[in-house]
Enzyme design. Structure first.
Site, PDB file in Angstrom:
ATOM      1  N   LYS A 215       0.837  -1.207   0.000  1.00 37.29           N
ATOM      2  CA  LYS A 215       0.000   0.000   0.000  1.00 37.29           C
ATOM      3  C   LYS A 215       0.872   1.258   0.000  1.00 37.29           C
ATOM      4  CE  LYS A 215      -2.114  -1.138   3.888  1.00 37.29           C
ATOM      5  NZ  LYS A 215      -1.474  -2.446   4.189  1.00 37.29           N
TER       6      LYS A 215
ATOM      7  N   ARG B  98     -10.353   0.900   7.972  1.00 34.31           N
ATOM      8  CA  ARG B  98     -10.029  -0.493   8.281  1.00 34.31           C
ATOM      9  C   ARG B  98     -11.178  -1.213   8.973  1.00 34.31           C
ATOM     10  NH1 ARG B  98      -4.020   0.353   8.446  1.00 34.31           N
ATOM     11  NH2 ARG B  98      -3.122  -1.637   8.968  1.00 34.31           N
TER      12      ARG B  98
ATOM     13  N   ARG C 211      11.817  -6.472   5.643  1.00 35.72           N
ATOM     14  CA  ARG C 211      11.799  -5.052   6.022  1.00 35.72           C
ATOM     15  C   ARG C 211      12.260  -4.873   7.466  1.00 35.72           C
ATOM     16  NH1 ARG C 211       6.263  -1.785   5.652  1.00 35.72           N
ATOM     17  NH2 ARG C 211       5.877  -2.880   7.610  1.00 35.72           N
TER      18      ARG C 211
ATOM     19  N   ARG D 270      10.939  -1.523  12.044  1.00 38.65           N
ATOM     20  CA  ARG D 270       9.655  -1.005  12.523  1.00 38.65           C
ATOM     21  C   ARG D 270       9.184  -1.855  13.691  1.00 38.65           C
ATOM     22  NH1 ARG D 270       4.623  -0.008   8.429  1.00 38.65           N
ATOM     23  NH2 ARG D 270       3.415  -1.250   9.899  1.00 38.65           N
TER      24      ARG D 270
ATOM     25  N   ARG E  79      -1.378  -8.924  12.994  1.00 43.70           N
ATOM     26  CA  ARG E  79      -1.859  -7.903  12.048  1.00 43.70           C
ATOM     27  C   ARG E  79      -2.611  -8.561  10.891  1.00 43.70           C
ATOM     28  NH1 ARG E  79       3.820  -5.445  11.070  1.00 43.70           N
ATOM     29  NH2 ARG E  79       2.910  -4.407   9.270  1.00 43.70           N
TER      30      ARG E  79
HETATM   31  P1  AP5 Z   1       4.718  -1.597   1.991  1.00 43.16           P
HETATM   32  O1  AP5 Z   1       4.528  -0.778   0.768  1.00 43.16           O
HETATM   33  O2  AP5 Z   1       5.291  -0.975   3.188  1.00 43.16           O
HETATM   34  O3  AP5 Z   1       3.344  -2.345   2.357  1.00 43.16           O
HETATM   35  P2  AP5 Z   1       2.106  -1.850   3.221  1.00 43.16           P
HETATM   36  O4  AP5 Z   1       0.920  -2.500   2.611  1.00 43.16           O
HETATM   37  O5  AP5 Z   1       2.115  -0.366   3.340  1.00 43.16           O
HETATM   38  O6  AP5 Z   1       2.441  -2.572   4.599  1.00 43.16           O
HETATM   39  P3  AP5 Z   1       2.409  -2.042   6.098  1.00 43.16           P
HETATM   40  O7  AP5 Z   1       3.238  -2.981   6.892  1.00 43.16           O
HETATM   41  O8  AP5 Z   1       2.686  -0.609   6.174  1.00 43.16           O
HETATM   42  O9  AP5 Z   1       0.876  -2.316   6.381  1.00 43.16           O
HETATM   43  P4  AP5 Z   1       0.073  -2.274   7.688  1.00 43.16           P
HETATM   44  O10 AP5 Z   1      -1.310  -2.186   7.171  1.00 43.16           O
HETATM   45  O11 AP5 Z   1       0.363  -3.422   8.585  1.00 43.16           O
HETATM   46  O12 AP5 Z   1       0.630  -1.004   8.465  1.00 43.16           O
HETATM   47  P5  AP5 Z   1       0.048   0.443   8.782  1.00 43.16           P
HETATM   48  O13 AP5 Z   1       1.191   1.341   8.899  1.00 43.16           O
HETATM   49  O14 AP5 Z   1      -1.043   0.795   7.862  1.00 43.16           O
HETATM   50  O15 AP5 Z   1       5.584  -2.872   1.570  1.00 43.16           O
HETATM   51  C1  AP5 Z   1       6.034  -3.795   2.531  1.00 43.16           C
HETATM   52  C2  AP5 Z   1       7.474  -4.229   2.198  1.00 43.16           C
HETATM   53  O16 AP5 Z   1       7.456  -4.946   0.971  1.00 43.16           O
HETATM   54  C3  AP5 Z   1       8.429  -3.050   1.982  1.00 43.16           C
HETATM   55  O17 AP5 Z   1       9.711  -3.389   2.465  1.00 43.16           O
HETATM   56  C4  AP5 Z   1       8.446  -2.876   0.450  1.00 43.16           C
HETATM   57  O18 AP5 Z   1       9.659  -2.345  -0.002  1.00 43.16           O
HETATM   58  C5  AP5 Z   1       8.249  -4.304  -0.015  1.00 43.16           C
HETATM   59  N1  AP5 Z   1       7.508  -4.399  -1.285  1.00 43.16           N
HETATM   60  C6  AP5 Z   1       6.484  -3.603  -1.719  1.00 43.16           C
HETATM   61  N2  AP5 Z   1       6.038  -4.020  -2.921  1.00 43.16           N
HETATM   62  C7  AP5 Z   1       6.779  -5.123  -3.262  1.00 43.16           C
HETATM   63  C8  AP5 Z   1       6.789  -5.983  -4.391  1.00 43.16           C
HETATM   64  N3  AP5 Z   1       5.946  -5.831  -5.422  1.00 43.16           N
HETATM   65  N4  AP5 Z   1       7.668  -7.016  -4.395  1.00 43.16           N
HETATM   66  C9  AP5 Z   1       8.536  -7.186  -3.356  1.00 43.16           C
HETATM   67  N5  AP5 Z   1       8.592  -6.375  -2.262  1.00 43.16           N
HETATM   68  C10 AP5 Z   1       7.706  -5.364  -2.219  1.00 43.16           C
HETATM   69  O19 AP5 Z   1      -0.589   0.217  10.220  1.00 43.16           O
HETATM   70  C11 AP5 Z   1       0.221  -0.055  11.347  1.00 43.16           C
HETATM   71  C12 AP5 Z   1      -0.633  -0.089  12.611  1.00 43.16           C
HETATM   72  O20 AP5 Z   1      -1.213   1.213  12.828  1.00 43.16           O
HETATM   73  C13 AP5 Z   1      -1.818  -1.040  12.594  1.00 43.16           C
HETATM   74  O21 AP5 Z   1      -1.454  -2.352  12.959  1.00 43.16           O
HETATM   75  C14 AP5 Z   1      -2.759  -0.376  13.614  1.00 43.16           C
HETATM   76  O22 AP5 Z   1      -2.346  -0.661  14.920  1.00 43.16           O
HETATM   77  C15 AP5 Z   1      -2.526   1.116  13.348  1.00 43.16           C
HETATM   78  N6  AP5 Z   1      -3.464   1.669  12.357  1.00 43.16           N
HETATM   79  C16 AP5 Z   1      -3.137   2.258  11.166  1.00 43.16           C
HETATM   80  N7  AP5 Z   1      -4.241   2.649  10.506  1.00 43.16           N
HETATM   81  C17 AP5 Z   1      -5.298   2.290  11.295  1.00 43.16           C
HETATM   82  C18 AP5 Z   1      -6.708   2.398  11.137  1.00 43.16           C
HETATM   83  N8  AP5 Z   1      -7.254   2.941  10.031  1.00 43.16           N
HETATM   84  N9  AP5 Z   1      -7.495   1.931  12.144  1.00 43.16           N
HETATM   85  C19 AP5 Z   1      -6.964   1.390  13.255  1.00 43.16           C
HETATM   86  N10 AP5 Z   1      -5.626   1.237  13.455  1.00 43.16           N
HETATM   87  C20 AP5 Z   1      -4.806   1.686  12.473  1.00 43.16           C
HETATM   88 MG    MG Z   2       2.315   0.960   4.967  1.00 45.14          MG
END
Ligand code: AP5
Ligand code: MG
Length: 189
Positions: free
Chosen positions: A16, A91, A130, A136, A147
């Site tokens: 994402k 979410r 990562r 992280r 997650r």
């Molecule tokens: P990346 O692009 O970082 O993927 P992502 O989908 O953004 O993954 P996240 O880990 O950020 O998702 P998340 O939903 O768990 O975290 P968030 O910060 O939203 O890619 C991942 C890795 O893969 C990178 O190293 C990248 O380089 C690599 N990659 C990308 N594309 C690739 C490809 N095609 N091939 C190979 N490698 C690739 O949320 C974190 C926490 O915040 C949650 O757990 C929750 O506690 C809280 N939170 C956030 N938003 C909310 C909400 N709306 N409601 C409630 N709690 C929330």
């Molecule tokens: Mg992310």
């Protein structure tokens, strides 16, 4: 013509954030990542950060009212009026309904929900990799599994929510970042 009011849906590690940044360059509209905003709030030790930290460390969702407040404030800023790329929000069904209401008030309804589809083994592999690079706090195997479970139970049902509104496009998110970006572009046409 490309849609510019977008939501990227997908499990942890689906890409994402990666795809959102490419869309920022291409479309000139901001990425709105609640995860990034909450991590910044934790780092700053703000009130929101204090409310969010425990849930984030466990890989659980931060309470709806906290996240909705953060998103509402951000979407109300002037740079979001011509478009935005929502990354990780909404979410839950309550968040999706709050978003619909807010965007209706702003007169800028959502145009597309792109669901990044990728299997569990691929995302676990990406996040463990990562973890070695970025460190992280929530990228350890136990929290990653949690997650993913939380995603399946609380967030994945939103695909149906947007499907019913004819906004949903599934995109295969395995393969190179460039290949995925091409498929995302196709889904916005
Ligand atoms: P990346 O692009 O970082 O993927 P992502 O989908 O953004 O993954 P996240 O880990 O950020 O998702 P998340 O939903 O768990 O975290 P968030 O910060 O939203 O890619 C991942 C890795 O893969 C990178 O190293 C990248 O380089 C690599 N990659 C990308 N594309 C690739 C490809 N095609 N091939 C190979 N490698 C690739 O949320 C974190 C926490 O915040 C949650 O757990 C929750 O506690 C809280 N939170 C956030 N938003 C909310 C909400 N709306 N409601 C409630 N709690 C929330
Ligand atoms: Mg992310």
């Amino acid at each position: 013509m490309s849609a510019t009011r977008l939501l990227l849906l997908g499990p942890p590690g689906a890409g994402k954030g990666t795809q959102a940044q490419l869309l920022v360059e291409r479309l000139g509209v901001p990425q709105i990542s609640t995860g990034d905003m909450l991590r910044a709030a934790v780092a700053a030790g703000s009130e929101v950060g204090k409310l969010a930290q425990g849930s984030m460390d466990r890989g659980e969702l931060v309470p709806d009212e906290v996240v909705i407040g953060v998103a509402r404030e951000r979407l109300g800023q002037p740079d979001a009026k011509d478009g935005f790329i929502l990354d990780g929000f909404p979410r839950t069904r309550a968040q999706a309904e709050a978003l619909d209401e807010l965007l209706a008030q702003l007169g800028t309804p959502l145009e597309r929900c792109v669901s990044l589809v990728v299997d569990d083994d691929e995302v676990v592999g990406r996040l463990i990799k990562r973890a070695e690079i970025e460190g992280r706090a929530d990228d350890n195997e136990e929290t990653i599994r949690n997650r993913m479970r939380v995603y399946r139970e609380q967030t994945e049902p939103l695909a149906a929510y947007y499907g019913e509104r004819s906004l949903l496009r599934d995109v295969e998110a395995k393969g190179s970042i460039e290949d995925v970006a091409g498929r995302v572009r196709g889904a916005l046409a």
